[in-house]
Motif scaffolding. Structure first.
Motif, PDB file in Angstrom:
ATOM      1  N   THR A 121       0.817  -1.216   0.000  1.00 48.66           N
ATOM      2  CA  THR A 121       0.000   0.000   0.000  1.00 48.66           C
ATOM      3  C   THR A 121       0.849   1.264   0.000  1.00 48.66           C
ATOM      4  OG1 THR A 121      -1.747  -1.173   1.210  1.00 48.66           O
ATOM      5  CG2 THR A 121      -1.859   1.228   1.193  1.00 48.66           C
ATOM      6  N   PHE A 122       1.942   1.258   0.756  1.00 42.42           N
ATOM      7  CA  PHE A 122       2.671   2.506   0.995  1.00 42.42           C
ATOM      8  C   PHE A 122       4.119   2.519   0.515  1.00 42.42           C
ATOM      9  CE2 PHE A 122      -0.667   2.434   4.310  1.00 42.42           C
ATOM     10  CZ  PHE A 122      -1.313   3.616   3.972  1.00 42.42           C
ATOM     11  N   SER A 166      -7.375   7.480   7.180  1.00 42.01           N
ATOM     12  CA  SER A 166      -7.307   7.025   5.790  1.00 42.01           C
ATOM     13  C   SER A 166      -6.292   5.911   5.611  1.00 42.01           C
ATOM     14  CB  SER A 166      -6.961   8.204   4.870  1.00 42.01           C
ATOM     15  OG  SER A 166      -5.651   8.660   5.102  1.00 42.01           O
ATOM     16  N   ASN A 222      -8.298   2.806   5.904  1.00 42.36           N
ATOM     17  CA  ASN A 222      -9.157   2.612   4.735  1.00 42.36           C
ATOM     18  C   ASN A 222      -8.369   2.060   3.556  1.00 42.36           C
ATOM     19  OD1 ASN A 222     -11.318   3.631   6.201  1.00 42.36           O
ATOM     20  ND2 ASN A 222     -10.981   5.735   5.478  1.00 42.36           N
ATOM     21  N   ARG A 223      -7.154   2.554   3.376  1.00 46.71           N
ATOM     22  CA  ARG A 223      -6.338   2.083   2.262  1.00 46.71           C
ATOM     23  C   ARG A 223      -5.845   0.662   2.490  1.00 46.71           C
ATOM     24  NH1 ARG A 223      -2.523   7.297   1.311  1.00 46.71           N
ATOM     25  NH2 ARG A 223      -3.223   7.848   3.423  1.00 46.71           N
ATOM     26  N   ALA A 256      -8.641  -1.666   1.638  1.00 47.16           N
ATOM     27  CA  ALA A 256      -8.728  -1.841   0.185  1.00 47.16           C
ATOM     28  C   ALA A 256      -7.664  -2.819  -0.307  1.00 47.16           C
ATOM     29  CB  ALA A 256      -8.576  -0.485  -0.509  1.00 47.16           C
ATOM     30  N   ALA A 257      -6.462  -2.740   0.270  1.00 51.94           N
ATOM     31  CA  ALA A 257      -5.394  -3.670  -0.111  1.00 51.94           C
ATOM     32  C   ALA A 257      -5.750  -5.103   0.269  1.00 51.94           C
ATOM     33  CB  ALA A 257      -4.077  -3.258   0.550  1.00 51.94           C
TER      34      ALA A 257
END
Length: 492
Positions: free
Chosen positions: A198-199, A339, A342-343, A346-347
């Motif tokens: 994600t990051f 957030s 939330n991300r 989603a991942a």
């Protein structure tokens, strides 16, 4: 073979190539006898000079990782003798090397499950110490009452009942996380992977402890991260060095195991935990706080989690249940907010659409009851006995020059040997004697530290622990004696 070149890193390009190829070899991604790209081809592929690749290959050959054969090429531990053809067709898969992959290393998987009788290499708990019968009954009852559960998908975020129960359970570690801020993962390893995918992208800076958990190194290296390392002392990550790195590089992620650190067993003090959080806040970075076995303490409870002090959503907290409760269920919990959460959700949806519902339901009654606390108490007692046995045997049989850290919890002992000993060489001999351990080099993302090893005392029974620890000490003693005799030889 994928080699990630980081031109802004402080490590030279030739050393990056050298380290990457070693990682590929030790991960089994480059098997023995396989041919490496030519110097010219690799320099073209990486966009570096011929001299840079030559330096890397020369160092690899000097250290015995590769062999160059005139007119044929460069091979991983190549055999110089031709194999006689006895009329049988030899199938070759060498063509597959032309397929580009993006795996820089996968060392940890090679030591997670092994065939050796005395298994000291992986931090797993003896199945006999886990609540297998209870979980078996729960699964039977669930299937009896709700036979359709196997034909149902669970929530992507995780079963609501389990998240409610874990919200209460995490209060034991000072973590106040609402069920809506919890994500059920397929073990802590998936939690690390979700954060990374994600990051973290190529070139993003990740700070890790040195040494650290090999599975996390594998994940971040796979994302192309620039990894910077901070040494660990008896009080955890060195905050003074962390501060200097963060001032200069502004990392995106700080990955830490503050409680019974893997592999050293160190416990980060409350003061340092506060300082690490302050640093992350000052650079607008993320802390991944990995807590695989904070419940396994032998004397006093460790300090509260870093997450307990986090008011602005800088900490992603990972709590594993696989190690201490049910490895086969592969359940972990990720706590985050805002957030970032939330991300990550989603991942998780992209990864697997949610963890298996049956296993979540199976462990739920155990976590909701007092049984989990009784289980952890018994587990601490049993593992302390095994730790003490290994410590006693080491004090009796370990040769001079071998030192170790006494862990106050967790599943591992970290041994340091004389600097000229390579534990990979010891492992070859150990496996001949049906014994395995984790070479310390797997726990370093950047440094080449080959004279350490991690011994896990949690998986095998006391009889095998006694046999294995004594045998390991004898192997180390033989290596020291052999080296000493070699260096004292008049012909040397």
């Amino acid at each position: 073979m994928h080699i990630e070149i980081q031109r802004k890193a402080e490590i030279s390009l030739s050393k990056q190539i050298y380290l990457s190829i070693i990682d590929h070899i030790r991960s089994g991604l480059l098997p023995e006898g396989i041919q490496l790209p030519s110097v010219r081809d690799l320099s073209k592929q990486l966009g570096v000079s011929l001299v840079t690749v030559v330096k890397a290959y020369n160092k690899l050959e000097q250290e015995g990782f590769i062999t160059s054969v005139q007119g044929k090429g460069t091979f991983v531990n190549a055999e110089t003798e031709e194999i006689a053809d006895e009329g049988h067709e030899v199938l070759s898969f060498d063509w597959q090397l032309s397929l580009q992959d993006y795996l820089p290393r996968a060392q940890f998987a090679r030591f997670h499950h092994t065939s050796e009788k005395i298994h000291l290499s992986s931090s797993m708990i003896d199945p006999g110490l886990l609540p297998n019968r209870y979980l078996e009954r729960e699964i039977h009852q669930i299937l009896s009452k709700s036979p359709r559960i196997l034909s149902q998908y669970g929530e992507i975020q995780g079963d609501t009942g389990l998240r409610n129960a874990m919200s209460e359970y995490l209060k034991n570690f000072g973590v106040a996380a609402a069920p809506d801020n919890l994500l059920v993962t397929s073990g802590s390893q998936q939690g690390i992977d979700l954060v990374a995918r994600t990051f973290v992208g190529p070139g993003d800076v990740v700070v890790m402890e040195a040494p650290t958990y090999p599975g996390a190194i594998d994940v971040f290296r796979g994302r192309g991260a620039t990894i910077l390392t901070v040494p660990v002392d008896a009080n955890g990550m060195r905050v003074d060095i962390l501060q200097n790195l963060c001032d200069k590089y502004k990392p995106k992620i700080i990955y830490t195991i503050p409680t019974f650190h893997n592999p050293t067993g160190a416990v980060m003090t409350s003061k340092r935990r506060r300082q690490v959080l302050d640093i992350a806040q000052s650079i607008q970075g993320i802390i991944i706080e990995d807590d695989p076995w904070g419940e396994i303490y032998f004397n006093k409870k460790p300090p509260a989690a870093i997450k307990s002090m986090d008011h602005y959503g800088h900490v992603i907290y990972l709590k594993g249940l696989s190690k201490t409760l049910a490895p086969g269920c592969r359940i972990g919990i990720l706590a985050a907010s805002g957030s970032i959460f939330n991300r990550l959700l989603a991942a998780k949806a992209n990864a697997d659409l949610g963890s298996p519902l049956l296993t979540q339901k199976a462990i739920l009654p155990f976590i909701q009851s007092e049984k989990i606390m009784d289980h952890m108490t018994k587990l601490r007692t049993a593992l302390k006995i095994r730790r003490d046995l290994v410590l006693t045997l080491l004090s009796q049989h370990a040769p001079s020059g071998v030192s170790w850290v006494i862990p106050q919890g967790g599943l591992n002992l970290w041994l340091s040997l004389p600097s000229w000993i390579d534990t990979h060489h010891l492992l070859v001999e150990a496996r001949k004697q049906q014994l395995t351990f984790l070479p310390g080099s797997a726990c370093y993302a950047v440094e080449q530290e080959n004279h350490h090893l991690r011994l896990s005392y949690s998986y095998i029974n006391e009889q095998l622990l006694h046999e294995g620890t004594t045998r390991l000490c004898n192997i180390i003693q033989s290596e020291i004696t052999s080296k000493t005799a070699h260096h004292s030889s008049p012909y040397f």
